[in-house]
Design an enzyme around this catalytic site. Structure first.
Site, mmCIF file in Angstrom:
data_model
loop_
_atom_site.group_PDB
_atom_site.id
_atom_site.type_symbol
_atom_site.label_atom_id
_atom_site.label_comp_id
_atom_site.label_asym_id
_atom_site.label_seq_id
_atom_site.Cartn_x
_atom_site.Cartn_y
_atom_site.Cartn_z
ATOM 1 N N CYS A 104 -24.846 11.335 -10.372
ATOM 2 C CA CYS A 104 -25.748 9.996 -10.334
ATOM 3 C C CYS A 104 -27.272 10.610 -9.963
ATOM 4 O O CYS A 104 -28.378 10.015 -10.224
ATOM 5 C CB CYS A 104 -25.303 9.250 -9.150
ATOM 6 S SG CYS A 104 -24.851 9.946 -7.659
ATOM 7 N N HIS A 150 -24.683 7.929 -2.885
ATOM 8 C CA HIS A 150 -25.031 7.464 -4.389
ATOM 9 C C HIS A 150 -26.393 7.443 -4.459
ATOM 10 O O HIS A 150 -27.333 6.800 -3.741
ATOM 11 C CB HIS A 150 -24.366 6.336 -4.680
ATOM 12 C CG HIS A 150 -24.470 5.918 -6.166
ATOM 13 N ND1 HIS A 150 -23.949 6.651 -7.152
ATOM 14 C CD2 HIS A 150 -25.198 4.762 -6.624
ATOM 15 C CE1 HIS A 150 -24.339 6.217 -8.237
ATOM 16 N NE2 HIS A 150 -24.939 5.003 -7.995
#
Length: 981
Positions: A352, A908
């Site tokens: 990510c 994330h």
């Protein structure tokens, strides 16, 4: 005629665009100049799609879809398929009746039921003769145009308008078509009124008949819609029996449907029946159809006689009136194209951080333009170079499918992992570290390209003596992201100023210390903290003072300013980095005015980058100056053209240069001797003759030359002798690509006592056949490695030994491959174990330090930083500028990379970017993309924002104005096109 319009989800299928997704919109019927069209509007906006209906409907099907709702499905002659769902049954039924009327040429009977049969007959009689002529011409020309590949749904509008002109030959066909019209008018006139009432009274029965016969009709259409066979049947009398047989089968099927349903069925041959007029589908229609087909051949031939001349004109007219978004080109519909543009990147496994950074970089329009639009010779760049992988993904990301995009992402990751191994696995990494590595690697690739790109003469300037045609490509990182800061060290005792300059791609700024009584601080405060003056211990060489003051000012501004907010603090107890969740206000605009001087250079203009994209010649004096002032390894940047330039570029180490050059020439002479040795082996003469080369060196007159002239002569001789060999060595390396222009691998593998200048020269000598040098080079190397005595063995024994060595090398290669595979599997297993341990550790850290992370939200812990102190006027001015950007050197927010999570070891990354083309904000969460408001970005990312991208206001306004003008021009063209239609 009052237009019919229905609303609901729409899906379109065609050969050009494929099948689109369901999209809310409407179907609208529009009649203009006796032509009926279907206009498809989407609720999301965009240019409507227009489909011709007159003589173009193949099938209409209505099916129930829920309570009191129906789905209407329309099939056109080119097998295009339009569906609209969730339509009220009453509206759908009215639309179906209208489409049936258009399909069977009963448009005015269906739209004006109040008129009597006599009135309808008069209208039809005055209009049918012209329509019959148009139908013959349209049918014949459609066959001709199908060979040119221009069968499109919307092409029929201007097409029939041109051919339907009475001045283009309709008078010639009036006689032939008039007979057919006279024969068919009575049946149509007598059936018009009861047919209308019959349709209204038997809707349910007809719907059932349509559902039962729809599949059968669809099976027959591909066979019937054969323009080539029908054209032959009309023009070649010997093939009439084929047409008669086909028409007989169709008529039998129609008679059977008439007996079962008792109503007028959907005629699959109505498209072909247009050339003979409207058929009488009574009990005796079979014989009538056969006589019409055979009897209409002469008129068909007459109509074909004058078609070849106007057909090209009609096609030209068609292209001018066509929708501007694609003339005769397959294009993606607006709805699906927009959906593809809003597709993110797949997560390859804890990647990510990479996806977020790439989305932010790709959203920088000036950065993308500099990378793609300056004509970089991509074939000269190695396949595994990051800049090539990066540009490939940038070009393909909006037009390729998800699997291709995933493969391109892997290649980008591998290109970075080849240089930075910490990104090779699937562990979580820091987004800022990835950004720094990516930018540095892109700059290195551009430097290699400019260094090794061979010189080419500029057209028209070959004879200029003072111009060296060297192409310089603009580095997108330097022109857009790099800036320069000048640090001024001022001695407090004597005032001595020592300036030092430093280049940055981004700034890492500290979080301001927030005290409870004070309101939350902003990124502007953190930036001002970075540039505030600070004291340090410094020994002044002039006065011996021990204290100095350091001031930081911008010397050159970037187009895009990247700010990295330090949200992590080191926890000594846990030996881990903790994330600081302190709230930081994200302003729309930043100002650098207080950190600039009168000498601060503005960002590179967009025009400057465009000019650099052209091949710009540099004068020899400029090249020499660049060689002398280059701070790092000047010898690698030399481009020798003449003895004069060589002498100017020499430095104080010219004696060492001379020694290295002589050693290089001797080695190259030995390599040339090996080539001669192979030739002698083929002639059974064993000695390796290198004496001529030595004598040439001895007789070159080196004794009477200066060092500069001697070096030039040696380099020239080395270049002349070694060009074929070096060219072959480059081609023989397994790690280089055939289309590669880089020579960096060769430079790294050379011995230290060799000068890398020659290997970086462009290959100007024509390369010989590689096959002719393969055995020579291998034999020469093998001879050196095994020290084979010259003349001691025969040719056969030497070749046998060579074969044995080659087999041994192949076996060793196989063993090495097997071992590498085992090591790779072990490494992957280790990475999986590390990932599991990291996940468990992150969960433990989350549970143990959750309260600590909440406490860190109150204070950043920067005791020595504290806060910026502004006057009331300055604070008010900064507050206004945060919304307006009126202060000089203001920058506008265009992207934010955020870290979602409470600790640095888990979480994330997402990216919010401003799309200048769409003039809207979007959130990229790996593969998911959603639209977001700018106010939401500023409020939702105040505790998670990690990396911020700000674009210079003047650059932003220029790009935005250019995009608005481009969109306005496109809308104007679309409006003009719709008016023409």
């Amino acid at each position: 005629m009052s237009p019919l319009k229905i609303h609901g989800p729409i899906r379109i299928r065609s050969m050009q665009t494929g099948i689109t997704k369901w999209k809310e919109g409407s179907f609208e019927i529009v009649e203009k100049e006796n032509k009926v069209s279907l206009v498809v509007h989407y609720n999301t906006g965009g240019i409507p799609r227009i489909f011709q209906l007159s003589h173009n409907i193949k099938n209409v099907v209505l099916r129930p879809s829920g309570a009191k709702q129906s789905r209407l499905m329309l099939t056109l002659q080119d097998n295009s398929f339009l569906s609209i769902d969730k339509v009220p049954s009453k509206d759908a039924e009215e639309m179906r009746l209208f489409l049936d009327a258009v399909h069977q040429n009963r448009l005015h009977a269906a739209m004006k039921p109040s008129q009597g049969s006599g009135s309808f007959g008069a209208i039809l009689g005055s209009r049918t003769s012209q329509k019959e002529t148009n139908r013959q011409l349209s049918y014949s020309d459609n066959q001709a145009s199908s060979k040119r590949g221009s069968l499109e749904t919307k092409d029929d509008i201007p097409f029939r308008k041109v051919l339907g002109n009475p001045g283009r030959g309709s008078i010639k066909t009036a006689t032939g078509s008039g007979i057919t019209v006279t024969r068919t008018i009575p049946s149509l006139t007598s059936a018009s009124t009861p047919l209308r009432s019959g349709l209204l009274e038997n809707r349910t029965e007809k719907r059932k008949r349509m559902l039962s016969s729809g599949s059968e009709l669809n099976e027959d259409y591909p066979k019937e819609n054969d323009s080539s066979s029908n054209n032959k049947a009309m023009t070649d009398p010997s093939r009439k029996y084929l047409t008669s047989s086909r028409e007989k089968q169709l008529s039998l099927k129609q008679s059977e449907e008439n007996r079962t349903s008792g109503l007028l069925p959907l005629q699959s041959s109505s498209f072909y029946g247009s050339r003979t007029g409207s058929k009488d589908y009574s009990s005796g229609s079979t014989n009538l159809d056969r006589t019409n087909v055979s009897g209409q051949t002469p008129s068909a031939k007459r109509s074909l006689g004058f078609l070849p001349q106007p057909a090209p004109l009609s096609v030209k007219k068609l292209r001018c009136n066509q929708d501007y978004t694609g003339w005769n080109k397959p294009r993606v519909p607006l709805s699906s194209h927009q959906q593809q543009q809003l597709q993110g990147f797949s997560n390859l496994g804890n990647t990510c951080y990479m996806n977020a950074i790439l989305q932010s970089l790709f959203s920088l329009q000036s950065f993308a333009n500099d990378l793609l639009k300056q004509g970089i010779p991509w074939k000269k760049i190695p396949l595994n170079a990051l800049i090539r992988r990066f540009a490939h993904l940038l070009v393909k990301k909006d037009i390729c499918n998800s699997e291709t995009k995933k493969d391109l992402l892997k290649k980008v990751k591998n290109a970075i992992s080849a240089t930075a191994e910490r990104f090779s696995g699937y562990m979580q990494n820091d987004a800022h570290e990835f950004l720094s590595q990516c930018l540095d690697q892109l700059k290195e690739d551009m430097e290699k390209l400019n260094k090794t790109w061979k010189t080419e003469p500029v057209p028209g300037e070959e004879n200029s003596p003072d111009i060296s045609a060297t192409r310089v490509y603009t580095c997108p990182v330097i022109t857009n992201l790099e800036f320069e800061v000048q640090h001024s060290i001022i001695c407090k005792a004597c005032g001595e100023i020592i300036p030092k300059r430093e280049q940055f791609n981004d700034l890492s700024i500290d979080l301001p210390r927030r005290k409870k009584p004070l309101p939350p601080r902003s990124i502007q405060d953190s930036l001002d903290l970075f540039f505030r003056a600070e004291e340090l211990e410094y020994s002044c060489e002039k006065c011996g003072g021990k204290c100095a003051l350091v001031r930081h000012k911008f010397n050159r501004l970037p187009r895009i300013l990247i700010l990295h907010l330090k949200r992590y603090s080191f926890n000594v107890t846990l030996s881990l980095n903790n994330k600081i969740g302190q709230q930081v206000i994200i302003p729309r605009y930043l100002t650098l005015s207080s950190h600039c001087t009168e000498n601060t250079k503005p960002p590179f203009t967009l025009g400057w980058s465009a000019h650099m994209a052209i091949s710009r010649p540099l004068k020899a004096s400029q090249m020499v100056n660049s060689c002398i002032t280059s701070p790092s390894t000047p010898s690698k940047n030399f481009t020798f053209k003449s003895k004069s330039s060589l002498a100017l570029c020499l430095d104080s180490d010219s004696e060492d240069e001379l020694k290295r050059s002589v050693a290089l020439s001797q080695r190259l002479c030995e390599m040339s001797g090996c080539e001669q040795q192979q030739d002698d082996l083929e002639k059974d003469s064993k000695p390796c003759r290198i004496e001529p080369d030595k004598s040439e060196l001895e007789n070159s007159g080196f004794d009477g030359m200066s060092e500069e002239e001697l070096l030039a002569a040696v380099l020239e001789m080395s270049k002349r002798e070694a060009s074929p060999t070096l060219s072959h060595e480059d081609d023989d390396k397994p790690t280089s690509s055939p289309d590669t222009g880089f020579a960096e691998d060769d430079i790294q593998e050379m011995p230290e006592n060799q000068d890398p200048v020659e290997t970086e020269k462009p290959k100007t000598v024509t390369e010989p056949d590689p096959a002719s040098f393969t055995e020579i080079t291998k034999d020469c190397d093998e001879n050196k490695e095994n020290k084979t005595p010259e003349g001691s063995q025969g040719e056969v024994d030497w070749l046998q030994q060579y074969d044995m060595e080659r087999e041994r090398e192949e076996q060793e290669l196989q063993q090495a491959l097997a071992q590498s595979l085992q090591e790779q599997e072990a490494w992957e297993q280790k990475e999986d174990d590390d990932l599991k341990r990291a996940t468990e550790l992150s969960l433990q850290e989350f549970n143990n330090s959750f309260l600590d992370s909440l406490g860190s939200d109150e204070d950043s812990g920067n005791e020595d930083v504290l806060d910026m102190e502004y006057t009331e006027a300055e604070a008010e001015e900064l507050k206004r500028n945060a919304e307006t950007g009126n202060l000089p050197h203001s920058y506008r927010l265009i992207s934010v990379v955020s870290h979602i999570g409470s600790t640095s070891s888990s979480g994330h990354y997402i990216s919010d970017v401003y799309d200048i083309k769409k003039q809207a904000w979007f959130t990229y969460n790996d593969l998911e993309v959603s639209k977001i408001q700018e106010a939401s970005v500023q409020s939702d990312r105040d505790r998670s924002g990690y990396i911020f991208f700000y674009m210079h206001k003047e650059i932003f306004d220029e790009l935005l104005e250019t995009e608005k003008n481009s969109q306005a021009l496109s809308m104007e063209v679309g409006k003009t096109t719709r008016q023409a239609l």
